[in-house]
Design an enzyme around this catalytic site. Structure first.
Site, mmCIF file in Angstrom:
data_model
loop_
_atom_site.group_PDB
_atom_site.id
_atom_site.type_symbol
_atom_site.label_atom_id
_atom_site.label_comp_id
_atom_site.label_asym_id
_atom_site.label_seq_id
_atom_site.Cartn_x
_atom_site.Cartn_y
_atom_site.Cartn_z
ATOM 1 N N CYS A 178 47.610 -14.807 87.881
ATOM 2 C CA CYS A 178 47.781 -15.560 89.128
ATOM 3 C C CYS A 178 46.619 -16.519 89.376
ATOM 4 C CB CYS A 178 47.920 -14.591 90.303
ATOM 5 S SG CYS A 178 48.191 -15.447 91.877
ATOM 6 N N CYS A 208 45.477 -16.488 93.171
ATOM 7 C CA CYS A 208 44.703 -15.328 93.614
ATOM 8 C C CYS A 208 43.318 -15.290 92.984
ATOM 9 C CB CYS A 208 45.440 -14.036 93.262
ATOM 10 S SG CYS A 208 47.061 -13.874 94.014
ATOM 11 N N ASP A 209 43.273 -15.438 91.665
ATOM 12 C CA ASP A 209 42.049 -15.167 90.924
ATOM 13 C C ASP A 209 41.245 -16.419 90.590
ATOM 14 O OD1 ASP A 209 42.862 -12.537 90.994
ATOM 15 O OD2 ASP A 209 43.827 -12.612 89.042
#
Length: 521
Positions: free
Chosen positions: A341, A344-345
């Site tokens: 992701c 997200c990351d």
């Protein structure tokens, strides 16, 4: 810090406070501390039940703690909880202020009954759509149980700490200083890991259930639609789901769900579950199906917990998961540099070098997003040319810190034992193997159906998809399937919903045509 519209909305929420809330701030002279103090000042001005004091000797600056007089609450935000985490802040204020949580009473009782000391630390990023579920669950646990502490930490703001603890994906949770887990979790899943005996108690309760007329396996858009359509027919319906919402929970932005111009995955997942719960449907969350077998009168679904449920008909809507590369080192370095992701990351790799595997739309979009954060992006595509839309390819090629490698196969993930240090790849034209030094690998090569547990049970396609006909029927009579786990083309949310509805209606049609004695069984 907050605009007029947000202040008006927040003021309405804070009118629900039932007891005083104390905010203790820990700030320095840096810009982020000033932003945090401005946010707290805005909040303080919206309710006379909120007081603010200055603290000293904090482990992290900037940060602030929430509590209430006479209550033993240890709940802290390290950083500035805006973006996706602003909702977490609002809920934390309300729950600290005594407003009842919208969580099943049985779960709240289980939280209160926990014995021992639990200090949780959660690393999040403001762009992560999965992080709020973890933060909100642990915040609630800290409010309900004085033995539980929780600190929610903005990983992008505390980069040195993230590096020292080797946090390479979010959300990442530490319990009493040790790694507890990574990825989305709700209160039920967290409790299952720390409450010894919870799994066996749940299995016993599930196995005691009477047979269902329709049992839906999977809680994504297809499963939710199937359950609703079945329940509306007045037949006994149950849902088994590893996580309600399925892969929708991992979707950043949804702009093609007809009549809904824009929503986000977690928001849609909550709406799906809320809708299903309006009917008499039994939902068994955090449960993984491991076996489907025929029994007299229908089928039995066995779960990983050891529980089993019987049903006259079954609807399989187990969805799909990220496809992995299948190369040496990938499993070893999952969440240690190998991730899926970028939203997200991505913030955790600021200023670092990364690779994106896959040249479709998802891969191109990931590379474009990451290029604004990282030092350099290498996009690796197996085929001769990228498959992404032309507009994305033009944008991608305009970025100076992006290198595109086509006809290239990743052969190995390299690491030092604790984190990714690079990858090896093969030039498919020359056969040459080269190594690329980097710190992160974002895999964007499509999806795999969650059907491995069904291999010897019913007919699957060569890709592992459940073969279905025009009614959603499988090769087993009385077993239907819908959504991304099937051979139906175009894996889209709106299509999955339609297929789920079709499967629910087909199951009902199957039931009403059964002989009376068989149906009664």
């Amino acid at each position: 810090m907050l605009d007029a519209a947000m202040k008006t909305q927040l003021k309405g929420y804070l009118e629900r406070l039932m007891r005083p809330v104390e905010i203790t701030t820990f700030a320095g002279d840096d810009a982020k501390s000033k932003d945090m103090l401005a946010l707290i000042a805005d909040i303080r001005g919206l309710s006379d039940k909120i007081t603010v004091t200055e603290g000293a000797d904090a482990a992290r600056v900037p940060s602030f703690a929430l509590s209430s007089p006479g209550q033993n609450i240890s709940l802290t935000f390290a950083g500035l909880p805006m973006g996706h985490e602003f909702t977490s802040l609002v809920l934390a204020l309300l729950q600290t202020g005594g407003y009842p949580a919208k969580v099943e009473q049985a779960i709240q009782d289980q939280i209160r009954a926990l014995k021992g000391r639990f200090r949780f630390e959660t690393y999040f990023s403001l762009s992560c759509q999965n992080c709020p579920d973890v933060v909100q669950a642990l915040n609630l646990m800290a409010v309900l149980n004085p033995g539980i502490e929780h600190v929610a930490i903005d990983g992008a703001l505390f980069q040195a700490e993230v590096d020292a603890r080797q946090v390479m994906s979010v959300p990442t949770i530490f319990l009493n200083g040790e790694l507890f887990g990574a990825g989305r979790m709700d209160a039920e899943q967290i409790l299952a890991k720390i409450d010894t005996g919870a799994v066996s108690r749940a299995a016993e309760s599930i196995s005691a259930q009477a047979p269902y007329e329709v049992l839906v396996v999977g809680g994504g858009p297809a499963g939710a639609a199937a359950a609703i359509y079945a329940a509306r027919k007045g037949i006994r319906t149950g849902v088994v789901a590893e996580r309600f919402g399925g892969q929708v929970l991992d979707t950043m932005s949804i702009e093609n769900l007809i009549s809904v111009p824009h929503t986000e995955g977690p928001q849609l997942a909550r709406a799906l579950e809320t809708h299903v719960r309006e009917y008499e449907v039994d939902i068994f969350n955090t449960q993984v199906a491991t076996r489907l077998e025929e029994v007299p009168g229908g089928y039995r679904v066995t779960l990983a917990s050891g529980a089993a449920l019987n049903a006259t008909s079954v609807i399989l809507s187990t969805g799909a998961r990220w496809r992995k590369m299948g190369v040496p080192g990938e499993e070893q370095y999952l969440a240690k540099g190998v991730t899926f992701c970028p939203h997200c990351d991505g913030p955790l790799f600021k200023g670092k070098r990364v690779a994106v595997i896959g040249g479709g739309n998802s891969g191109a979009e990931a590379a474009i997003d990451l290029a604004g954060l990282v030092t350099h992006v290498t996009l690796i595509e197996f085929d001769k040319a990228l498959r992404a839309d032309d507009v994305l390819q033009r944008k991608l090629r305009s970025l100076k810190n992006v290198t595109i490698l086509t006809e290239t196969r990743t052969t190995e993930v390299k690491g030092d034992g604790s984190r990714v240090t690079g990858l090896a790849c093969e030039d498919r034209r020359s056969g040459e193997i080269r190594e690329i030094a980097l710190e992160g690998i974002f895999v964007q090569i499509g999806l795999m159906p969650n059907t491995g547990w069904l291999k010897s049970t019913l007919t699957l396609s060569p890709r592992g998809e459940i073969v279905v006909d025009a009614h959603g029927a499988t090769s087993l009579p009385g077993v239907f399937a819908a959504g991304d786990c099937t051979t139906a083309p175009y894996k889209q949310i709106v299509i999955a919903m339609g297929e789920g509805a079709r499967a629910g209606l087909a199951a009902f049609d199957h039931l009403i045509r059964l002989p009376v004695a068989e149906k009664a069984a």
